[in-house]
Design a protein around this motif. Structure first.
Motif, PDB file in Angstrom:
ATOM      1  N   GLY A 134       0.812  -1.212   0.000  1.00 11.54           N
ATOM      2  CA  GLY A 134       0.000   0.000   0.000  1.00 11.54           C
ATOM      3  C   GLY A 134       0.844   1.259   0.000  1.00 11.54           C
ATOM      4  O   GLY A 134       0.473   2.267  -0.615  1.00 11.54           O
ATOM      5  N   ALA A 135       2.009   1.209   0.670  1.00  8.90           N
ATOM      6  CA  ALA A 135       2.901   2.367   0.684  1.00  8.90           C
ATOM      7  C   ALA A 135       3.430   2.655  -0.716  1.00  8.90           C
ATOM      8  O   ALA A 135       3.505   3.815  -1.145  1.00  8.90           O
ATOM      9  CB  ALA A 135       4.057   2.127   1.652  1.00  8.90           C
ATOM     10  N   GLY A 136       3.791   1.588  -1.437  1.00 11.20           N
ATOM     11  CA  GLY A 136       4.268   1.764  -2.812  1.00 11.20           C
ATOM     12  C   GLY A 136       3.187   2.343  -3.707  1.00 11.20           C
ATOM     13  O   GLY A 136       3.436   3.255  -4.506  1.00 11.20           O
ATOM     14  N   PHE A 137       1.971   1.825  -3.567  1.00 11.86           N
ATOM     15  CA  PHE A 137       0.848   2.351  -4.352  1.00 11.86           C
ATOM     16  C   PHE A 137       0.576   3.812  -3.981  1.00 11.86           C
ATOM     17  O   PHE A 137       0.219   4.628  -4.836  1.00 11.86           O
ATOM     18  CB  PHE A 137      -0.395   1.502  -4.104  1.00 11.86           C
ATOM     19  CG  PHE A 137      -1.580   1.897  -4.950  1.00 11.86           C
ATOM     20  CD1 PHE A 137      -1.536   1.824  -6.329  1.00 11.86           C
ATOM     21  CD2 PHE A 137      -2.753   2.346  -4.347  1.00 11.86           C
ATOM     22  CE1 PHE A 137      -2.626   2.191  -7.105  1.00 11.86           C
ATOM     23  CE2 PHE A 137      -3.846   2.718  -5.110  1.00 11.86           C
ATOM     24  CZ  PHE A 137      -3.784   2.641  -6.496  1.00 11.86           C
ATOM     25  N   GLY A 138       0.781   4.133  -2.708  1.00  8.18           N
ATOM     26  CA  GLY A 138       0.583   5.508  -2.263  1.00  8.18           C
ATOM     27  C   GLY A 138       1.528   6.476  -2.957  1.00  8.18           C
ATOM     28  O   GLY A 138       1.133   7.597  -3.311  1.00  8.18           O
ATOM     29  N   TYR A 139       2.779   6.069  -3.173  1.00  8.68           N
ATOM     30  CA  TYR A 139       3.721   6.925  -3.887  1.00  8.68           C
ATOM     31  C   TYR A 139       3.290   7.141  -5.334  1.00  8.68           C
ATOM     32  O   TYR A 139       3.470   8.233  -5.895  1.00  8.68           O
ATOM     33  CB  TYR A 139       5.130   6.338  -3.832  1.00  8.68           C
ATOM     34  CG  TYR A 139       5.823   6.600  -2.526  1.00  8.68           C
ATOM     35  CD1 TYR A 139       6.099   7.897  -2.103  1.00  8.68           C
ATOM     36  CD2 TYR A 139       6.185   5.544  -1.685  1.00  8.68           C
ATOM     37  CE1 TYR A 139       6.720   8.144  -0.892  1.00  8.68           C
ATOM     38  CE2 TYR A 139       6.804   5.788  -0.471  1.00  8.68           C
ATOM     39  CZ  TYR A 139       7.069   7.090  -0.081  1.00  8.68           C
ATOM     40  OH  TYR A 139       7.667   7.337   1.130  1.00  8.68           O
ATOM     41  N   LEU A 140       2.722   6.106  -5.937  1.00 11.20           N
ATOM     42  CA  LEU A 140       2.217   6.250  -7.301  1.00 11.20           C
ATOM     43  C   LEU A 140       1.097   7.293  -7.350  1.00 11.20           C
ATOM     44  O   LEU A 140       1.071   8.158  -8.242  1.00 11.20           O
ATOM     45  CB  LEU A 140       1.706   4.897  -7.807  1.00 11.20           C
ATOM     46  CG  LEU A 140       1.107   4.866  -9.220  1.00 11.20           C
ATOM     47  CD1 LEU A 140       2.131   5.313 -10.259  1.00 11.20           C
ATOM     48  CD2 LEU A 140       0.606   3.460  -9.543  1.00 11.20           C
ATOM     49  N   LEU A 141       0.184   7.226  -6.390  1.00  9.22           N
ATOM     50  CA  LEU A 141      -0.914   8.198  -6.335  1.00  9.22           C
ATOM     51  C   LEU A 141      -0.398   9.604  -6.028  1.00  9.22           C
ATOM     52  O   LEU A 141      -0.856  10.588  -6.624  1.00  9.22           O
ATOM     53  CB  LEU A 141      -1.929   7.783  -5.277  1.00  9.22           C
ATOM     54  CG  LEU A 141      -2.709   6.486  -5.529  1.00  9.22           C
ATOM     55  CD1 LEU A 141      -3.685   6.225  -4.387  1.00  9.22           C
ATOM     56  CD2 LEU A 141      -3.457   6.535  -6.864  1.00  9.22           C
TER      57      LEU A 141
END
Length: 275
Positions: free
Chosen positions: A5-12
């Motif tokens: 989720g942290a990685g996806f958060g950086y994408l967002l």
């Protein structure tokens, strides 16, 4: 799953950053548009020529009756195009970054500047940066091709080839896509290829959380072009965390420590390459 989720958060966050800075969004579209046109032509050629390629590669099946000949060649045609698409997703980013090196360097620096703290510069001439980028992209491509061949062979295993193998393919694509995108910011920080890989392996789920959704989105025509500026911005934010800069800025310690003198991150401090 929290790291995913942290990685996806950086994408967002990266997409939001270019949304707030529309000038950089338009600036970052140009290299992707050029690469997109080239890749559409290449994939169209592969799509229309895959049947002839598999027929040429399987002359032993010329005398096979129906449905075995159609089944074999149909499966091979699908796998050839899937492999081409798999490689296109990875190489699209590498080629776009190579074509747009000055564009994305400027965008990444703007993100660093907006986040505060030091804005690292490689101090290298453009030709040298392009050489390092091309060399490292080739290293990534060799690894992707190796995994691609293994997955291609595994695709013939009943059930597993139609379920597990595609999932693994997206994971491999996502990991190396994250590697390509974070290289823009990490190359300016003097982080070498092997150290870069070690950083991402240490945060494997975060790398997948950033790269796998992006890989899936890149399968939709033209979406890759629209998402590239935000992907570079998000990868820069992720690179700042990998090197410990994000924690340093957040804790307000200009010397890289928190108020109690402890190191803010388990990752090594940022190093600057001198040439």
């Amino acid at each position: 799953m929290r790291d995913f989720g942290a990685g996806f958060g950086y994408l967002l966050q990266g997409q939001k950053w270019v949304g707030r800075n529309g000038r950089w969004f338009g600036f970052g579209l140009l290299p992707g548009l050029v690469t997109f046109v080239l890749y559409v032509g290449a994939l169209a050629g592969l799509f229309y020529g895959a049947d002839d390629l598999t027929a040429w590669a399987t002359p032993f099946a010329d005398d096979w009756g129906s449905p075995w000949q159609d089944l074999l060649r149909g499966t091979l045609t699908f796998l050839v195009f899937a492999l081409g698409l798999f490689l296109a997703v990875i190489t699209f980013t590498a080629v776009t970054l190579l074509i747009g090196q000055p564009f994305y360097e400027s965008l990444s620096e703007a993100v660093d500047r907006g986040e505060g703290g030091e804005v690292p510069e490689s101090g290298l001439p453009l030709w040298r940066e392009l050489w390092i980028s091309a060399r490292d992209s080739l290293r990534v491509l060799v690894r992707v091709a190796f995994f691609g061949i293994l997955l291609f062979a595994a695709g013939f295993i009943p059930v597993v080839g139609q379920t597990v193998v595609p999932v693994l393919g997206f994971c491999v694509s996502g990991f190396f896509l994250t590697h390509e995108l974070t290289s823009v910011a990490l190359q300016r920080r003097g982080v070498e290829f092997k150290e870069h890989l070690a950083m991402l392996r240490g945060r494997r789920m975060a790398a997948l959380g950033f790269g796998v959704p992006l890989t899936l989105a890149f399968l939709v025509p033209f979406v890759a072009v629209l998402l590239m500026p935000g992907a570079v911005a998000g990868a820069t934010l992720m690179a700042r965390e990998l090197t410990g800069e994000a924690a340093t800025d957040r804790d307000g310690g200009g010397d890289g420590t928190q108020g109690d003198g402890r190191s803010p991150s388990p990752h090594p401090p940022v190093t600057f390459r001198k040439n």
